[in-house]
Scaffold this motif. Sequence first.
Motif, PDB file in Angstrom:
ATOM      1  N   THR A  84       0.833  -1.201   0.000  1.00  8.56           N
ATOM      2  CA  THR A  84       0.000   0.000   0.000  1.00  8.56           C
ATOM      3  C   THR A  84       0.864   1.245   0.000  1.00  8.56           C
ATOM      4  O   THR A  84       1.920   1.288   0.648  1.00  8.56           O
ATOM      5  CB  THR A  84      -0.919   0.009   1.231  1.00  8.56           C
ATOM      6  OG1 THR A  84      -0.133  -0.194   2.415  1.00  8.56           O
ATOM      7  CG2 THR A  84      -1.963  -1.089   1.133  1.00  8.56           C
ATOM      8  N   ARG A  85       0.402   2.252  -0.700  1.00  7.79           N
ATOM      9  CA  ARG A  85       1.146   3.506  -0.790  1.00  7.79           C
ATOM     10  C   ARG A  85       0.544   4.584   0.097  1.00  7.79           C
ATOM     11  O   ARG A  85       1.254   5.455   0.586  1.00  7.79           O
ATOM     12  CB  ARG A  85       1.181   3.980  -2.255  1.00  7.79           C
ATOM     13  CG  ARG A  85       1.859   5.320  -2.448  1.00  7.79           C
ATOM     14  CD  ARG A  85       2.070   5.636  -3.912  1.00  7.79           C
ATOM     15  NE  ARG A  85       2.532   7.015  -4.116  1.00  7.79           N
ATOM     16  CZ  ARG A  85       3.772   7.417  -3.925  1.00  7.79           C
ATOM     17  NH1 ARG A  85       4.681   6.559  -3.515  1.00  7.79           N
ATOM     18  NH2 ARG A  85       4.114   8.678  -4.131  1.00  7.79           N
ATOM     19  N   TYR A  86      -0.759   4.531   0.296  1.00  7.88           N
ATOM     20  CA  TYR A  86      -1.445   5.572   1.057  1.00  7.88           C
ATOM     21  C   TYR A  86      -2.061   5.017   2.337  1.00  7.88           C
ATOM     22  O   TYR A  86      -2.467   3.853   2.391  1.00  7.88           O
ATOM     23  CB  TYR A  86      -2.540   6.223   0.200  1.00  7.88           C
ATOM     24  CG  TYR A  86      -2.007   6.943  -1.006  1.00  7.88           C
ATOM     25  CD1 TYR A  86      -1.493   8.235  -0.892  1.00  7.88           C
ATOM     26  CD2 TYR A  86      -1.980   6.329  -2.264  1.00  7.88           C
ATOM     27  CE1 TYR A  86      -0.980   8.898  -1.995  1.00  7.88           C
ATOM     28  CE2 TYR A  86      -1.473   6.983  -3.365  1.00  7.88           C
ATOM     29  CZ  TYR A  86      -0.974   8.268  -3.228  1.00  7.88           C
ATOM     30  OH  TYR A  86      -0.459   8.921  -4.322  1.00  7.88           O
ATOM     31  N   ASP A  89      -5.373   3.214   2.207  1.00  6.55           N
ATOM     32  CA  ASP A  89      -5.302   1.842   1.690  1.00  6.55           C
ATOM     33  C   ASP A  89      -4.716   0.898   2.739  1.00  6.55           C
ATOM     34  O   ASP A  89      -5.155  -0.248   2.869  1.00  6.55           O
ATOM     35  CB  ASP A  89      -4.457   1.807   0.416  1.00  6.55           C
ATOM     36  CG  ASP A  89      -5.044   2.684  -0.681  1.00  6.55           C
ATOM     37  OD1 ASP A  89      -6.286   2.713  -0.813  1.00  6.55           O
ATOM     38  OD2 ASP A  89      -4.270   3.342  -1.395  1.00  6.55           O
ATOM     39  N   HIS A 116      -6.438  17.239   5.869  1.00  9.26           N
ATOM     40  CA  HIS A 116      -7.191  17.438   4.628  1.00  9.26           C
ATOM     41  C   HIS A 116      -6.319  17.257   3.389  1.00  9.26           C
ATOM     42  O   HIS A 116      -6.848  17.147   2.270  1.00  9.26           O
ATOM     43  CB  HIS A 116      -7.838  18.830   4.616  1.00  9.26           C
ATOM     44  CG  HIS A 116      -6.843  19.951   4.676  1.00  9.26           C
ATOM     45  ND1 HIS A 116      -6.185  20.319   5.840  1.00  9.26           N
ATOM     46  CD2 HIS A 116      -6.383  20.791   3.704  1.00  9.26           C
ATOM     47  CE1 HIS A 116      -5.370  21.327   5.584  1.00  9.26           C
ATOM     48  NE2 HIS A 116      -5.473  21.640   4.303  1.00  9.26           N
ATOM     49  N   ARG A 117      -5.001  17.211   3.550  1.00  7.69           N
ATOM     50  CA  ARG A 117      -4.091  16.998   2.429  1.00  7.69           C
ATOM     51  C   ARG A 117      -3.875  15.517   2.149  1.00  7.69           C
ATOM     52  O   ARG A 117      -3.322  15.157   1.108  1.00  7.69           O
ATOM     53  CB  ARG A 117      -2.742  17.661   2.722  1.00  7.69           C
ATOM     54  CG  ARG A 117      -2.775  19.168   2.862  1.00  7.69           C
ATOM     55  CD  ARG A 117      -1.422  19.710   3.260  1.00  7.69           C
ATOM     56  NE  ARG A 117      -0.375  19.312   2.322  1.00  7.69           N
ATOM     57  CZ  ARG A 117       0.928  19.375   2.590  1.00  7.69           C
ATOM     58  NH1 ARG A 117       1.344  19.811   3.774  1.00  7.69           N
ATOM     59  NH2 ARG A 117       1.809  19.001   1.692  1.00  7.69           N
ATOM     60  N   TRP A 118      -4.288  14.649   3.074  1.00  7.82           N
ATOM     61  CA  TRP A 118      -4.098  13.211   2.908  1.00  7.82           C
ATOM     62  C   TRP A 118      -5.095  12.657   1.891  1.00  7.82           C
ATOM     63  O   TRP A 118      -6.237  13.126   1.800  1.00  7.82           O
ATOM     64  CB  TRP A 118      -4.282  12.491   4.235  1.00  7.82           C
ATOM     65  CG  TRP A 118      -3.269  12.821   5.288  1.00  7.82           C
ATOM     66  CD1 TRP A 118      -2.506  13.951   5.385  1.00  7.82           C
ATOM     67  CD2 TRP A 118      -2.937  12.010   6.411  1.00  7.82           C
ATOM     68  NE1 TRP A 118      -1.719  13.896   6.495  1.00  7.82           N
ATOM     69  CE2 TRP A 118      -1.950  12.721   7.159  1.00  7.82           C
ATOM     70  CE3 TRP A 118      -3.370  10.769   6.864  1.00  7.82           C
ATOM     71  CZ2 TRP A 118      -1.407  12.209   8.320  1.00  7.82           C
ATOM     72  CZ3 TRP A 118      -2.822  10.256   8.032  1.00  7.82           C
ATOM     73  CH2 TRP A 118      -1.850  10.974   8.750  1.00  7.82           C
ATOM     74  N   LYS A 119      -4.670  11.657   1.161  1.00  3.72           N
ATOM     75  CA  LYS A 119      -5.555  11.036   0.181  1.00  3.72           C
ATOM     76  C   LYS A 119      -6.787  10.447   0.872  1.00  3.72           C
ATOM     77  O   LYS A 119      -6.669   9.675   1.814  1.00  3.72           O
ATOM     78  CB  LYS A 119      -4.819   9.934  -0.585  1.00  3.72           C
ATOM     79  CG  LYS A 119      -5.711   9.230  -1.612  1.00  3.72           C
ATOM     80  CD  LYS A 119      -5.014   8.041  -2.238  1.00  3.72           C
ATOM     81  CE  LYS A 119      -5.987   7.292  -3.152  1.00  3.72           C
ATOM     82  NZ  LYS A 119      -5.396   6.072  -3.733  1.00  3.72           N
ATOM     83  N   ASP A 120      -7.974  10.831   0.403  1.00  8.61           N
ATOM     84  CA  ASP A 120      -9.251  10.312   0.891  1.00  8.61           C
ATOM     85  C   ASP A 120      -9.306  10.308   2.416  1.00  8.61           C
ATOM     86  O   ASP A 120      -9.609   9.295   3.051  1.00  8.61           O
ATOM     87  CB  ASP A 120      -9.485   8.891   0.347  1.00  8.61           C
ATOM     88  CG  ASP A 120     -10.932   8.412   0.574  1.00  8.61           C
ATOM     89  OD1 ASP A 120     -11.805   9.245   0.902  1.00  8.61           O
ATOM     90  OD2 ASP A 120     -11.166   7.199   0.441  1.00  8.61           O
ATOM     91  N   TRP A 121      -9.051  11.464   3.015  1.00  7.14           N
ATOM     92  CA  TRP A 121      -9.029  11.540   4.470  1.00  7.14           C
ATOM     93  C   TRP A 121     -10.400  11.236   5.075  1.00  7.14           C
ATOM     94  O   TRP A 121     -10.477  10.674   6.170  1.00  7.14           O
ATOM     95  CB  TRP A 121      -8.507  12.896   4.932  1.00  7.14           C
ATOM     96  CG  TRP A 121      -9.283  14.089   4.432  1.00  7.14           C
ATOM     97  CD1 TRP A 121      -9.067  14.777   3.281  1.00  7.14           C
ATOM     98  CD2 TRP A 121     -10.379  14.725   5.085  1.00  7.14           C
ATOM     99  NE1 TRP A 121      -9.969  15.811   3.154  1.00  7.14           N
ATOM    100  CE2 TRP A 121     -10.783  15.797   4.257  1.00  7.14           C
ATOM    101  CE3 TRP A 121     -11.060  14.501   6.283  1.00  7.14           C
ATOM    102  CZ2 TRP A 121     -11.845  16.645   4.592  1.00  7.14           C
ATOM    103  CZ3 TRP A 121     -12.113  15.343   6.620  1.00  7.14           C
ATOM    104  CH2 TRP A 121     -12.496  16.393   5.784  1.00  7.14           C
ATOM    105  N   ALA A 220       2.639   7.184   1.464  1.00 12.15           N
ATOM    106  CA  ALA A 220       2.142   8.547   1.600  1.00 12.15           C
ATOM    107  C   ALA A 220       0.923   8.591   2.487  1.00 12.15           C
ATOM    108  O   ALA A 220       0.182   7.629   2.567  1.00 12.15           O
ATOM    109  CB  ALA A 220       1.802   9.114   0.211  1.00 12.15           C
TER     110      ALA A 220
END
Length: 221
Positions: A84-86, A89, A116-121, A220
Amino acid sequence: MTGPRRRIGLLGGSFNPAHGGHRRISLYLLRALALDEVWWLVSPGNPLKPRTGMAPLAARVRSAMAQARRAPIRVTAIERELGTRYTVDTLGALTRRYRKNDFVWLMGSDNLAQFHRWKDWRGIARTMPIAVIARPGYDASAIASPAMAWLRRFSVPLSSFVGRGEWSAPTLVTLRFDPDERSATAIRRANPDWALRFTGPPPRDQLTHRLILSGEETTAP
């Protein structure tokens, strides 16, 4: 008949290096949230942080294991195995793999300020409850953040969260903790070669029991 579900706190980070502050806050959260364990998710790498000065994964894992010794804390680099990268996930994969556990995501108010900058927070918040630990200097920006504007409606008192028979998400619980001045940045500044203390054979992941090799993968938020 199945036994009671175990309650696990997840603390992610680079642990570059791990230090007594990580241990102290984890032990506090174990008691405050009535957790069975805390899992330290040592990130292979975080694109939001500079790669310069980032020690090899194996050294960071060893430093975390040294700090977690004789405590109900497991050190894992499972993101490498999951691929997983994020964070969203990773957390989804953990909830699917460990279905008999209930998880809560642990983070400081400094992370909430940029959540709020995180992917799909919002997806992270819907996956598991979030416990935020207040950190001096970040509380105002966390309260004013876009993520907090959305999460505020799901905020519950600590006593209500701990006493729940089942955890649900989204849920936000905020905890106050005496400041701990220790930081990985200060440790690196005082001793740029700290990782040399943690060289040796590949350590074994305390969750998956696989050997942990250092590599170039990144994870990330």
